[in-house]
Scaffold this motif. Structure first.
Motif, PDB file in Angstrom:
ATOM      1  N   ASN A 128     -24.448   3.817 -50.535  1.00  8.80           N
ATOM      2  CA  ASN A 128     -24.778   5.201 -51.114  1.00  8.80           C
ATOM      3  C   ASN A 128     -24.239   5.114 -52.557  1.00  8.80           C
ATOM      4  O   ASN A 128     -24.829   5.848 -53.191  1.00  8.80           O
ATOM      5  CB  ASN A 128     -23.897   6.297 -50.246  1.00  8.80           C
ATOM      6  CG  ASN A 128     -24.425   6.494 -48.961  1.00  8.80           C
ATOM      7  OD1 ASN A 128     -25.450   6.172 -48.427  1.00  8.80           O
ATOM      8  ND2 ASN A 128     -23.505   7.057 -47.984  1.00  8.80           N
ATOM      9  N   SER A 129     -23.251   4.504 -52.713  1.00 11.85           N
ATOM     10  CA  SER A 129     -22.782   4.339 -54.147  1.00 11.85           C
ATOM     11  C   SER A 129     -23.792   3.569 -54.961  1.00 11.85           C
ATOM     12  O   SER A 129     -24.310   3.979 -56.014  1.00 11.85           O
ATOM     13  CB  SER A 129     -21.462   3.633 -54.429  1.00 11.85           C
ATOM     14  OG  SER A 129     -20.993   3.358 -55.656  1.00 11.85           O
ATOM     15  N   ASN A 145     -18.740   1.513 -42.086  1.00 11.87           N
ATOM     16  CA  ASN A 145     -18.649   2.624 -42.929  1.00 11.87           C
ATOM     17  C   ASN A 145     -18.331   2.273 -44.612  1.00 11.87           C
ATOM     18  O   ASN A 145     -18.926   3.020 -45.202  1.00 11.87           O
ATOM     19  CB  ASN A 145     -17.513   3.709 -42.651  1.00 11.87           C
ATOM     20  CG  ASN A 145     -17.655   4.193 -41.205  1.00 11.87           C
ATOM     21  OD1 ASN A 145     -18.737   4.443 -40.693  1.00 11.87           O
ATOM     22  ND2 ASN A 145     -16.462   4.365 -40.316  1.00 11.87           N
ATOM     23  N   GLN A 202     -20.632   3.487 -47.492  1.00  7.62           N
ATOM     24  CA  GLN A 202     -20.321   3.988 -48.661  1.00  7.62           C
ATOM     25  C   GLN A 202     -20.862   3.165 -49.833  1.00  7.62           C
ATOM     26  O   GLN A 202     -21.262   3.954 -50.823  1.00  7.62           O
ATOM     27  CB  GLN A 202     -19.032   4.327 -48.469  1.00  7.62           C
ATOM     28  CG  GLN A 202     -18.338   5.239 -47.537  1.00  7.62           C
ATOM     29  CD  GLN A 202     -16.763   5.317 -47.602  1.00  7.62           C
ATOM     30  OE1 GLN A 202     -16.176   4.362 -48.021  1.00  7.62           O
ATOM     31  NE2 GLN A 202     -16.286   6.108 -46.713  1.00  7.62           N
TER      32      GLN A 202
END
Length: 125
Positions: free
Chosen positions: A46-47, A39, A43
């Motif tokens: 995505n960042s 996860n 993240q």
């Protein structure tokens, strides 16, 4: 409980279940840790994608700004050429004025001479 490798240990069914349960709990904990790590990686990814999008937008903005600056430079060059043309025309007009002033001075001198001749002619009569 230290056991030599390859040695057989006699354990009861309850002890075996307890060992299996401990291993299962340990595996579940490891799986949870891996899921959290995954996860976290998602993240981070995505960042990074958002950051990349921001960079692309910034680059597009810079390109647009550069295009606007180049257009403004072109306009300034055109204005500069127009001003230079105006200065040249003004210079030529100034030269004409200087020549006209010289002619007016010559005409004033002639007029002064003619007036002097007229006075002399009037006295001579």
């Amino acid at each position: 409980m230290a056991v030599k490798k390859g040695a057989w240990i006699k354990v009861t069914n309850e002890e075996f279940q307890k060992l299996v349960l401990e291993k299962l709990v340990s595996l579940e904990s490891s799986i949870k840790d891996l899921e959290q790590g995954q996860n976290s990686l998602v993240q981070s990814q995505n960042s990074l994608v958002q950051g990349q999008s921001s960079l692309v937008q910034g680059q597009n903005s810079l390109v647009q700004g550069q295009t606007e600056i180049l257009a403004e430079i072109k306009n300034l060059k055109e204005a500069d050429a127009a001003l230079l043309d105006l200065v040249e025309k003004t210079y030529h007009e100034t030269e004409k004025i200087s020549r006209l002033e010289a002619k007016l001075d010559a005409l004033n001198d002639r007029t002064f001479e003619h007036e002097a001749d007229i006075r002399l002619l009037k006295k001579a009569k």
